[in-house]
Enzyme design. Structure first.
Site, PDB file in Angstrom:
ATOM      1  CG  ASN A  39      -0.180   0.049   2.235  1.00 50.53           C
ATOM      2  OD1 ASN A  39       0.527  -0.956   2.842  1.00 50.53           O
ATOM      3  ND2 ASN A  39      -0.391   0.946   2.886  1.00 50.53           N
ATOM      4  CD  GLU A  41      -1.541   4.746   4.865  1.00 52.40           C
ATOM      5  OE1 GLU A  41      -2.010   4.431   5.199  1.00 52.40           O
ATOM      6  OE2 GLU A  41      -1.058   6.342   5.368  1.00 52.40           O
ATOM      7  CB  CYS A  50      -5.048  -1.371  -2.531  1.00 52.32           C
ATOM      8  SG  CYS A  50      -6.706  -0.458  -1.800  1.00 52.32           S
ATOM      9  CD  GLU A  52      -5.097  -6.188  -1.726  1.00 52.52           C
ATOM     10  OE1 GLU A  52      -6.059  -6.856  -0.449  1.00 52.52           O
ATOM     11  OE2 GLU A  52      -4.943  -4.633  -1.174  1.00 52.52           O
ATOM     12  CB  CYS A  83     -10.473  -2.449  -0.195  1.00 46.74           C
ATOM     13  SG  CYS A  83     -10.434  -1.882  -1.811  1.00 46.74           S
ATOM     14  CB  CYS A  86      -8.332  -4.837  -3.448  1.00 43.26           C
ATOM     15  SG  CYS A  86      -7.662  -3.472  -4.085  1.00 43.26           S
TER      16      CYS A  86
END
Length: 130
Positions: A39, A41, A50, A52, A83, A86
């Site tokens: 990830n 940010e 993310c 994935e 999520c 993803c």
């Protein structure tokens, strides 16, 4: 390298200065190659990436478009599922029966499939003209 080892290693590179919640993901493509992502940010929260999605991007950048196995790891009390976004991304590149392993850094694992994570997934077939 195993998917678990790749996901744990790449998790350490996560850029998570805001949430402090590092996630690593590794996917195996149809050729057997392992692609990893973490990830990333951003101060503008919706602009982050993310783990994935990063692993999928690495796979596509390497010239492949089919994944056959997924491993996601986070520093949490219990395994964290991908999520919603993803899940859709995984469904774009993997069949419904592809195994997704969700894990904690302490070694707890849960196994499911892309189809169980996203039943009734929207796909390319929905976009075909009748």
């Amino acid at each position: 390298m195993s998917l678990k080892d790749a996901a744990l290693a790449v998790r350490e590179n996560a850029h998570a200065p805001y949430s402090k919640f590092k996630v690593g993901a590794a996917i195996r493509s149809a050729s057997g190659a392992v692609h990893a992502g973490c990830n990333v940010e951003n101060a503008a929260y919706p602009e982050g990436t993310c783990a994935e999605a990063g692993a999928i991007a690495a796979m596509v950048a390497a010239g492949e478009t089919e994944l056959t196995e997924v491993y996601v790891v986070a520093g949490s009390p219990q395994p964290v599922p991908p999520c919603g976004g993803c899940r859709q991304k995984l469904a774009e590149f993997g069949k419904a029966d592809v195994v997704v392993t969700m894990a904690t850094v302490d070694g707890t694992e849960m196994h499911t499939t892309i189809g169980d994570l996203l039943p009734g997934a929207f796909g390319a077939a929905h976009m075909e003209e009748p």
